[in-house]
Design a protein around this motif. Structure first.
Motif, short mmCIF file in Angstrom:
data_model
loop_
_atom_site.label_atom_id
_atom_site.label_comp_id
_atom_site.label_asym_id
_atom_site.label_seq_id
_atom_site.Cartn_x
_atom_site.Cartn_y
_atom_site.Cartn_z
N THR A 255 33.60 29.83 35.43
CA THR A 255 34.21 29.39 34.17
C THR A 255 35.33 28.42 34.51
OG1 THR A 255 35.76 31.24 34.16
CG2 THR A 255 33.71 31.56 32.95
N ASP B 131 22.58 31.93 30.87
CA ASP B 131 22.59 32.07 32.31
C ASP B 131 23.25 33.38 32.75
OD1 ASP B 131 22.04 30.70 34.85
OD2 ASP B 131 24.21 30.88 35.13
N TYR B 132 24.10 33.91 31.89
CA TYR B 132 24.87 35.09 32.28
C TYR B 132 24.55 36.30 31.40
CZ TYR B 132 28.94 38.14 32.97
OH TYR B 132 29.74 39.21 33.21
N LEU C 42 27.95 35.29 39.95
CA LEU C 42 27.35 35.55 38.63
C LEU C 42 27.62 34.40 37.66
CD1 LEU C 42 25.71 38.05 37.80
CD2 LEU C 42 27.14 38.51 39.79
N ARG C 43 28.81 33.86 37.74
CA ARG C 43 29.11 32.74 36.84
C ARG C 43 30.38 32.02 37.28
NH1 ARG C 43 32.14 35.12 31.40
NH2 ARG C 43 33.91 35.89 32.55
N LYS D 11 23.70 40.11 32.32
CA LYS D 11 23.57 40.18 33.78
C LYS D 11 24.47 41.26 34.40
CE LYS D 11 21.03 36.49 35.34
NZ LYS D 11 21.53 35.10 35.38
N TYR E 229 26.69 25.54 36.47
CA TYR E 229 25.46 26.20 36.90
C TYR E 229 25.03 25.76 38.29
CZ TYR E 229 25.38 27.13 31.88
OH TYR E 229 25.73 27.52 30.61
N ASP F 176 28.28 41.12 26.14
CA ASP F 176 28.74 40.49 27.38
C ASP F 176 30.23 40.18 27.37
OD1 ASP F 176 26.51 40.09 29.18
OD2 ASP F 176 25.62 38.99 27.52
#
Lengths: 528, 432, 163
Positions: A255, A216-217, A252-253, A220, A273, A113
């Motif tokens: 940061t 969570d990611y 998707l996320r 993905k 999240y 990832d």
């Protein structure tokens, strides 16, 4: 000010600055893994070694401080320090360090990832050797869960210890530790004390390689497919700066994005999240008008006309309900329309947490209470009493959104109204009680400014494309305003609203997106 | 030929030599009495003038080290007695603790007085349980006789001494690793600056001195700096405890003046090699020093400067003798394995490199040698610890000197006994 | 990952006065970590999770910080071992003087390899690195005590004392 010569370039630099900082500030890239500006310097990865003239050993630039030296010790009669970051010795040393770091690395970039944002990958490409000379068995360990949302791939770990220092110094929770020593060292947690604090997600952000991963990611997407949008977290009044990563219409996320005046380098998991709660909501994508016990969809013209009719029926008995979840611009416009009575619903709160490092999660879980109060004059404190005493019959509500749970008391109050107009992105408890629902933008689609609890105005940027029939909240409010009073000016862009807002409120004078920028603007005059 | 009279070990064969009453009977604690009437700066000056250099391994000037303690600091000052003796081939501090603990303690009090310290620690390696128990007695005796505690020997000076046991980690002999360990953490050496004299134990000014170094102090005070400087070479003078082990008839600790010949040590004091076997190689200064071949060893004086000139170092003066039957590849693996086991794992080169060396050497010994392995061994060693020759590269690749401590001996094995390593490589096929 | 909800057995020091005395020797609490670990291990035989928790509480830090420390040192055992620990030094001077034969001897005699414990829990065999007694090689540390210049015969006599 000391004079530093670095790769032939003369730089005047504040005393006490490290060579690494000086280089970074001047566009000279020195690679590193264990250094993080918010964490204690350990100098253990050895990647940032540079040559300092007059010193027999290579020095780690993260812990080499430039300061004034006496005139007899100046190099070439004028330099306080002369540093080489790109000579043969240093370049060779980087290759050597990278070789060591890659000995046991699985070289599984194709399924990792981190690929695309991996410092091991980047530096190997820039500074490393093409192939490994390691001919022995690799150290292989299974992946482990460090917490419910963080998994570690030990084989990719380079023992920079940033994650351990993070839990010791930033969250103060100290779940992570280094187990054993030497070649057997690894990052570990105690069985009964997993990494489950509210800042845990940051360790995946700061991990320079693909060792720490957020479940969570994980697996993905690939980072290069994603659009990265700088924005601001909307899950409490701190307003952490974030980057929102999305593909087409899906987040998707999130940061953390660096802002030393707000969140430093980090964010909490509530915000990280939080975007998931918008995924499965009953979205309103068309204007809705009540017909008996249910709604029928309407076009915008009809819906706005219906709204005007309802308001005009008893304008003096209408209250506008502003929202700490909305932008300054939306609240400002609503405040301009309903000057007589402005209110807001009870605040949505949670636990206030301050970590040893000063990182904060505020009790106020709305992003813009400060801005709302700055921009809207005379918000009544006890809205419920006001409704009674002023005989308010109509409410125009900027909906707080899916976080707003209406209690029975408020359901009753709203149920007693002659008419209720709700501007909302979802069919919330509140919207369900409305006579007209005007479909606005969801939090991650919104644009505008919000002001955090320390008085910093920040730029909320749209991270997702606009859904079909919905309109920006401020545009809807413009439509209502113009329809109510044809003489009012018509703003076609957000900048004009901001300008008008600045004319009314001194603290917001001259505010533009350009001025707010990526780092925000402090109305206390402490701008960055 | 040998007119030297042992200083530190003069009385170690006598009955009850570890007791206070014995130590007092040979003039013990008279140096302390003298020191307590002196200005602390004068004590430091005397030690500086003596040219005493640290006996732990680095050989830094003791008086100069003390001089780094900031004069204007309000923080407490700490003196740590480094009794974490762990360098392979070295076993002298253990002897001094067992046989002359009061001599060491007197040295500690003198050093503590000089730097203005009121709480001092003995960091003793955890395995030395017997010595720990003995030192407890030593310290109790000292407290009972007003040698420790409040107003020592009637003076205004007070000092407490605490024994702190290590728990099995070679790296805690490195002074900043030791400080971390004393603070209750893993012994990961600290990055410098700051140096311990400025920010050491609990961020306070701290001096770390070795057992043997401290044991020299009463004698320097009693007999004077010039007496001390007259023993052996002026740049690094004094008596020195040489430990000899390995393939010798009479291993042990031998006190000799600095600059004694290695040949005399091996063949005279240690009685030569069993069964008249030939000498093959020697570690002159503990396992962290580069080995010397028999020829080199026969012609070297045990002195700081000369050993550096010969490409090695005096280190802890732990001499390990290897005879002609010793397999140099096995010996090299033995040493590499020690360092891999003791690597703290903090810095990249040492954490990864030491085990890589062990894996390669093990593969060689198990018959898996490949062409190019010898060059690789050189390169890995150099990449962990750098070269001794500045013109060819740099050292200081790791936070602490551990990197050099593994690189130099390994490199010296491969360089000086290349032929033996070559035997483990696949024999080139002769093309018909 | 999560604790299974069972209450952990709580560790307490048998000699609270000694604990007090240890604390009184240091300017800060955390420095008492190593001596407290030694004390706990001499009481329990090894450093259990409840020892970690208890010491963490005493020195006022997180249990993980104590574990980070414990796992670094070879003398702290995080698992139970045999009643007697035979530690044979294997570094160069001991190796040159027959340490490897001593290891083989124990392996033959008790059918345990380094790292293993006899079925009756009487002995655990360990190969260790330099014990700092090279002049009297080979050296074996039996529990806390050093036994120097060992021959196979002297070693047998020593082992017999513990059988």
């Amino acid at each position: 000010m000391p004079l530093l010569k670095i790769d032939g370039k003369e730089i005047e630099i504040k005393s006490g600055t490290t060579v690494l900082q000086a280089a970074e500030a001047n566009g000279i890239e020195i690679p590193y893994y264990c250094y993080h500006p918010a964490l204690e310097i350990v100098g253990s990865c050895r990647m940032c070694l540079v040559q300092v003239e007059g010193m027999p050993k290579l020095q780690v630039s993260c812990n080499t401080f430039v300061s004034d030296v006496s005139s007899d010790r100046k190099v070439d009669g004028k330099y306080d320090m002369v540093v080489h970051t790109q000579n043969d010795l240093v370049v060779q040393e980087r290759k050597n360090i990278l070789e060591f770091l890659l000995l046991n690395h699985p070289l599984d970039c194709s399924v990792c990832d981190q690929a695309g944002e991996c410092y091991l990958q980047d530096y190997s490409f820039k500074f490393g050797n093409a192939h490994s000379r390691f001919d022995e068995n690799k150290r292989v360990r299974p992946n482990e869960f460090l917490g419910s949302q963080i998994v570690i791939n030990h084989n990719r770990c380079i023992m920079c210890s940033q994650c351990v220092r993070f839990t010791q110094e930033i969250s103060g929770t100290s779940e992570l530790f280094v187990e054993a020593r030497g070649y057997n060292s690894k990052i570990a947690v105690l069985e009964d004390n997993p990494l489950d604090n509210l800042l845990a997600g940051n360790v995946a952000d700061i991990c320079p390689v693909g060792a720490l991963l957020s479940t969570d990611y994980i697996h993905k997407n690939r980072i290069w497919n994603l659009k990265k949008q700088p924005s601001v977290c909307q899950d409490c009044s701190v307003g952490c700066n974030v980057d929102v990563f999305s593909q087409t219409d899906q987040i998707l996320r999130l940061t953390a994005r660096e802002n030393l005046d707000v969140n430093g380098y980090f964010m909490c998991d509530i915000g990280r999240y939080g975007f998931h709660r918008y995924e499965e909501i009953d979205r309103v994508l068309q204007p809705m008008v009540r017909k008996g016990d249910s709604f029928v969809s309407a076009d915008w013209e009809t819906a706005i006309q219906k709204t005007i009719d309802l308001i005009k029926k008893n304008k003096s008995n209408t209250a506008g309900i502003v929202s700490p979840f909305h932008t300054n611009e939306s609240n400002f416009l609503l405040g301009q329309i309903f000057k007589d009575v402005l209110g807001s619903l009870p605040p949505i709160t949670g636990e206030e947490i301050t970590y040893p490092s000063g990182f904060r999660i505020s009790a106020d879980r709305s992003p813009n209470t400060r801005g709302m109060n700055d921009i809207c004059e005379g918000i009544v404190e006890d809205l419920a009493s006001k409704i009674k005493t002023q005989d308010i019959r109509t409410l125009f509500i900027l909906d707080d959104g899916v976080d707003r749970k209406l209690d029975d008391k408020w359901k009753k109050i709203i149920g007693k109204m002659d008419s209720v107009i709700v501007l909302s992105y979802a069919m919330t408890d509140l919207a369900k009680l409305a006579h007209v629902v005007l479909p606005g933008h969801a939090p991650l689609e919104r644009e505008g400014t919000i002001t955090n609890d320390k008085g910093r105005i920040q730029w909320l940027r749209p991270s997702l494309p606009v859904k079909v029939e919905s309109k920006p909240d401020w545009e809807i409010l413009m439509l209502v305003r113009n329809a109510l009073d044809k003489k009012t000016e018509h703003f076609v862009e957000l900048g004009e609203v901001m300008k008008k807002m600045g004319e009314k409120f001194e603290n917001y004078a001259g505010i533009t997106f350009f001025k707010v920028g990526n780092q925000g603007y402090s109305i206390n005059g402490k701008s960055s | 030929m040998n007119t030297f009279k042992p200083v530190l070990t003069e009385h170690i064969d006598q009955k009850d030599c570890h007791t206070l009453s014995f130590y007092k009977s040979i003039g013990g604690y008279t140096a302390l009495e003298k020191v307590l009437t002196m200005n602390p700066d004068h004590v430091t000056q005397e030690v500086k003038d003596s040219n005493l250099r640290g006996r732990g391994g680095a050989g830094f000037s003791t008086g100069m080290k003390w001089g780094f303690i900031p004069k204007d600091s309000n923080k407490p000052k700490y003196l740590i007695n480094n009794a974490d003796e762990s360098e392979p081939g070295t076993f002298k501090d253990r002897l001094l603790m067992n046989k002359a603990p009061h001599q060491m303690l007197e040295g500690m009090i003198i050093a503590a007085y000089a730097i203005g310290c009121h709480t001092s620690f003995i960091y003793i390696r955890g395995e030395f349980y017997q010595e720990y128990k003995l030192l407890e007695q030593t310290i109790a005796e000292a407290y009972d006789n007003n040698i420790l505690g409040q107003n020592i020997l009637g003076s205004n000076y007070s000092l407490d001494v605490v024994i702190h046991r290590g728990a099995g980690a070679y790296i805690c002999g490195e002074e900043t690793g030791l400080l971390e360990s004393l603070e209750g953490k893993r012994g990961w050496p600290r990055i410098k600056p700051p140096f311990p004299a400025i920010e050491g134990y609990l961020q306070s000014p701290t001096i770390v001195n070795n057992v043997e170094t401290l044991s020299c102090l009463p004698h320097i005070i009693n007999r004077g700096a010039s007496w001390f400087k007259s023993i052996g070479p002026e740049k690094g003078p004094g008596p020195r405890l040489f430990c000899i082990s390995g393939s010798v008839n009479n291993p042990g600790v031998f006190e000799e003046p600095m600059g004694v010949s290695l040949k005399d040590l091996i063949f005279d004091r240690a009685g030569g090699i069993p069964d008249d076997k030939q000498l093959k190689a020697v570690f002159p200064g503990g396992s962290s020093s580069a080995i010397l071949t028999a020829n080199e060893a026969m012609d070297v004086m045990m002195d700081f400067e000369e050993l550096v000139e010969k490409g090695s170092m005096l280190g802890s003066a732990g001499i390990i003798v290897m005879d002609e039957t010793v397999n140099m590849v096995q010996a090299c693996l033995n040493i590499a394995r020690f360092y891999a086991h003791e690597s703290c794992g903090q810095c990249t080169p040492c954490r990864e490199g030491t085990s890589w060396l062990v894996m390669m050497l093990t593969r060689l010994i198990n018959g898996g040698g490949k062409p190019g392995d010898i060059d690789m061994l050189f390169e890995i060693a150099d990449n962990i610890g750098g070269l001794i020759d500045f013109s060819k590269g740099s050292f200081g690749k790791t936070i602490c000197p551990f990197g050099e401590a593994v690189a130099w001996p390994v490199r010296s094995f491969v360089e000086k006994f290349k032929g033996e390593f070559m035997e483990y490589l696949p024999q080139e096929k002769v093309v018909a | 990952m999560k604790s299974n909800g069972k209450p952990k057995p709580r560790f307490t020091f048998e000699d609270p006065e000694r604990v007090e005395q240890i604390f009184s020797q240091y300017p800060d609490k955390k420095s008492a970590t190593l001596p407290l670990l030694h004390l706990a291990q001499s009481q329990e035989g090894y450093i259990s999770n409840s020892v970690i928790d208890s010491i963490a509480e005493l020195v006022d830090c997180h249990p993980a910080v104590v574990m980070d420390c414990v796992s670094f040192y070879t003398m702290f055992y995080t698992k139970p071992h045999g009643r007697n620990i035979i530690q044979i030094c294997q570094t160069l001077s001991c190796s040159l003087n027959g340490a490897d034969e001593l290891v083989d001897h124990v392996t033959d005699k008790y059918k345990i390899k380094p790292g293993e414990t006899t079925a009756d829990d009487q002995f655990t065999l360990m190969k260790v690195e330099c014990l700092g007694s090279c002049g009297t090689a080979p050296v074996v540390q039996m529990n806390k005590e050093y036994h120097e210049s060992l021959t196979k015969q002297k070693f047998d006599e020593l082992l017999a004392e513990f059988e």
